[in-house]
Design a protein around this motif. Structure first.
Motif, PDB file in Angstrom:
ATOM      1  N   ASP A 315       0.825  -1.220   0.000  1.00 14.94           N
ATOM      2  CA  ASP A 315       0.000   0.000   0.000  1.00 14.94           C
ATOM      3  C   ASP A 315       0.853   1.262   0.000  1.00 14.94           C
ATOM      4  O   ASP A 315       0.467   2.292  -0.560  1.00 14.94           O
ATOM      5  CB  ASP A 315      -0.929   0.029   1.228  1.00 14.94           C
ATOM      6  N   GLU A 317       3.623   1.699  -1.522  1.00 18.20           N
ATOM      7  CA  GLU A 317       4.087   1.966  -2.885  1.00 18.20           C
ATOM      8  C   GLU A 317       2.932   2.451  -3.758  1.00 18.20           C
ATOM      9  O   GLU A 317       3.078   3.416  -4.508  1.00 18.20           O
ATOM     10  CB  GLU A 317       4.708   0.703  -3.487  1.00 18.20           C
ATOM     11  N   LYS A 318       1.771   1.785  -3.638  1.00 18.30           N
ATOM     12  CA  LYS A 318       0.611   2.150  -4.476  1.00 18.30           C
ATOM     13  C   LYS A 318       0.190   3.597  -4.237  1.00 18.30           C
ATOM     14  O   LYS A 318      -0.130   4.329  -5.168  1.00 18.30           O
ATOM     15  CB  LYS A 318      -0.576   1.231  -4.150  1.00 18.30           C
ATOM     16  N   GLY A 319       0.156   3.995  -2.966  1.00 17.98           N
ATOM     17  CA  GLY A 319      -0.348   5.338  -2.649  1.00 17.98           C
ATOM     18  C   GLY A 319       0.744   6.332  -2.297  1.00 17.98           C
ATOM     19  O   GLY A 319       0.490   7.343  -1.627  1.00 17.98           O
ATOM     20  N   ILE A 321       3.099   9.260  -1.756  1.00 24.35           N
ATOM     21  CA  ILE A 321       3.021  10.714  -1.981  1.00 24.35           C
ATOM     22  C   ILE A 321       4.430  11.314  -1.942  1.00 24.35           C
ATOM     23  O   ILE A 321       4.869  11.960  -2.885  1.00 24.35           O
ATOM     24  CB  ILE A 321       2.122  11.394  -0.920  1.00 24.35           C
ATOM     25  N   LYS A 351       8.986  10.757  -6.105  1.00 21.00           N
ATOM     26  CA  LYS A 351       9.057   9.366  -6.569  1.00 21.00           C
ATOM     27  C   LYS A 351      10.339   9.032  -7.323  1.00 21.00           C
ATOM     28  O   LYS A 351      10.642   7.861  -7.530  1.00 21.00           O
ATOM     29  CB  LYS A 351       7.831   9.033  -7.425  1.00 21.00           C
ATOM     30  N   ARG A 364       4.988   9.075   3.309  1.00 15.62           N
ATOM     31  CA  ARG A 364       3.616   9.585   3.308  1.00 15.62           C
ATOM     32  C   ARG A 364       2.895   8.941   2.132  1.00 15.62           C
ATOM     33  O   ARG A 364       3.400   8.964   1.002  1.00 15.62           O
ATOM     34  CB  ARG A 364       3.607  11.118   3.154  1.00 15.62           C
ATOM     35  N   PHE A 365       1.716   8.364   2.396  1.00 15.16           N
ATOM     36  CA  PHE A 365       0.993   7.693   1.328  1.00 15.16           C
ATOM     37  C   PHE A 365      -0.511   7.845   1.545  1.00 15.16           C
ATOM     38  O   PHE A 365      -0.976   8.193   2.634  1.00 15.16           O
ATOM     39  CB  PHE A 365       1.375   6.208   1.270  1.00 15.16           C
ATOM     40  N   ASN A 366      -1.280   7.568   0.493  1.00 16.20           N
ATOM     41  CA  ASN A 366      -2.730   7.658   0.574  1.00 16.20           C
ATOM     42  C   ASN A 366      -3.330   6.576  -0.325  1.00 16.20           C
ATOM     43  O   ASN A 366      -3.066   6.553  -1.523  1.00 16.20           O
ATOM     44  CB  ASN A 366      -3.188   9.047   0.105  1.00 16.20           C
ATOM     45  N   VAL A 367      -4.088   5.669   0.259  1.00 14.86           N
ATOM     46  CA  VAL A 367      -4.695   4.580  -0.532  1.00 14.86           C
ATOM     47  C   VAL A 367      -6.211   4.708  -0.462  1.00 14.86           C
ATOM     48  O   VAL A 367      -6.762   4.824   0.625  1.00 14.86           O
ATOM     49  CB  VAL A 367      -4.249   3.205   0.000  1.00 14.86           C
TER      50      VAL A 367
END
Length: 367
Positions: A315, A317-319, A321, A351, A364-367
């Motif tokens: 997750d 990696e997918k989301g 930020i 990225k 920091r990420f957002n799924v």
């Protein structure tokens, strides 16, 4: 990240003794050929002073170090490429590893039999090299016969590139050189070479197993090996496996330090060997650090921030930020995350950031 180093060598060169020291598991270390028939696998902690320092600073509830897998593979004999001894099994086990620790006997001891009757590490190296090269030559020749016609008659650019790579490998192997001595120029050539799974293309560290007296400085056998590998793009290190097994039996850190000082070493050969195996696999470490956990995360050199985040959880990696990055030296010098933020030393990366060895990271990420 399940990357493996395989320990290989002729019977009775000290492979299993070394494996026991590395993993603290007792592979049956008997003085006869093939005492290691099924490969023994050890998951081994990578010694890292940076992790120790971060633990001292954060005082976390849990600590997770980096690890590397080491596989002790059965001793090989002449004729392995034709299936003699445990040849087919040996070659299949090597094929499954990502790098090779090649143990060479560089000590005299009448009580430990040598499979060929005398100590000659260069000859021993060449026996294993020859068997691996023969197997690679089989692979190359079967591919060349399929590729040559398409490369030479049509306008197939991919076939031409593949044929050129195969031709250069065949030229090297025919001359008795390993596949890793061939320099490939383009990303396509490198990608194709990986599909061949050549045994002699794997990175190699030659481990010269010496007696106590030669642990610090090496000996004439070691120098002969050093000269023999000068042109093949491999590294060498000196370890006294029997001495290392004695060090492993000592109870306290102080006793081990004292023992090492007596034989002229600052740290054990095992610690150096584990770090060398980690580097051989082209692995590096980034850290996450806080009061709950200090953890070392293993990544391949050149990995970008989103993929490094994905090592923790897909997750991330997918989301993805951004990554907040603190350099290890800044973290230690300034006294932790808060002071680093206050000093404006925390980097905010996107990225395309290539993660560096020793980075301390928040994602920091957002799924």
């Amino acid at each position: 990240m399940a990357l493996k180093c395989g320990i290989v060598g002729l019977p009775n060169v000290g492979k299993s003794t070394l494996f026991n020291c590395l993993s603290n598991t007792k592979a049956q270390s008997a003085n006869f050929p093939f005492c290691t028939i099924e490969p023994n696998v050890g998951v081994i902690t990578v010694p890292d002073e940076r992790l120790t320092r971060l633990v001292e600073m954060c005082n976390p509830r849990s600590v997770v170090p980096a690890t590397v897998e080491i596989v002790d593979i059965a001793g090989l004999v002449k004729g392995a490429s034709r299936g003699e001894g445990l040849g087919n099994k040996f070659l299949a086990n090597i094929r499954e590893t990502d790098a090779i620790l090649h143990v060479l006997r560089c000590f005299d001891d009448d009580n430990v039999t040598h499979v060929d009757g005398s100590v000659d590490p260069v000859r021993d190296k060449e026996i294993i090299d020859y068997e691996l090269q023969l197997k690679d030559l089989e692979t190359i020749e079967s591919r060349i016969s399929k590729t040559q016609k398409a490369a030479q008659t049509g306008g197939d650019k991919i076939a031409k590139m593949q044929y050129e790579v195969l031709r250069r490998y065949k030229e090297a192997l025919d001359a008795g050189r390993p596949a890793r001595s061939v320099k490939l120029d383009t990303p396509d050539e490198i990608r194709y070479s990986r599909e061949l799974f050549l045994l002699t293309a794997k990175p190699v560290l030659y481990v010269c197993n010496v007696d106590d007296a030669s642990a610090a400085t090496g000996n004439a056998y070691v120098e002969a090996v050093r000269q023999a590998i000068a042109d093949e793009g491999a590294s060498l290190m000196v370890v006294a496996a029997q001495t290392e097994s004695e060090i492993a039996e000592l109870d306290t850190y102080e006793e081990r330090k004292e023992f090492l000082a007596e034989i002229g070493l600052e740290e054990s050969g095992v610690a150096r060997l584990i770090r060398a195996a980690y580097a051989l696999l082209d692995l590096q470490t980034y850290f996450t650090a806080g009061p709950d956990e200090v953890r070392a995360w293993t990544f391949r050199r050149g990995t970008k921030a989103p993929q490094a985040a994905g090592i923790i959880h897909t997750d991330f990696e997918k989301g993805f930020i951004r990554a907040e990055v603190i350099k290890y030296d800044d973290y230690v010098t300034l006294g932790g995350e808060g002071p680093v933020r206050d000093a404006g030393k925390m980097g905010v990366e996107g990225k395309d950031y290539v993660v560096q060895d020793g980075d301390i990271m928040h994602f920091r990420f957002n799924v």
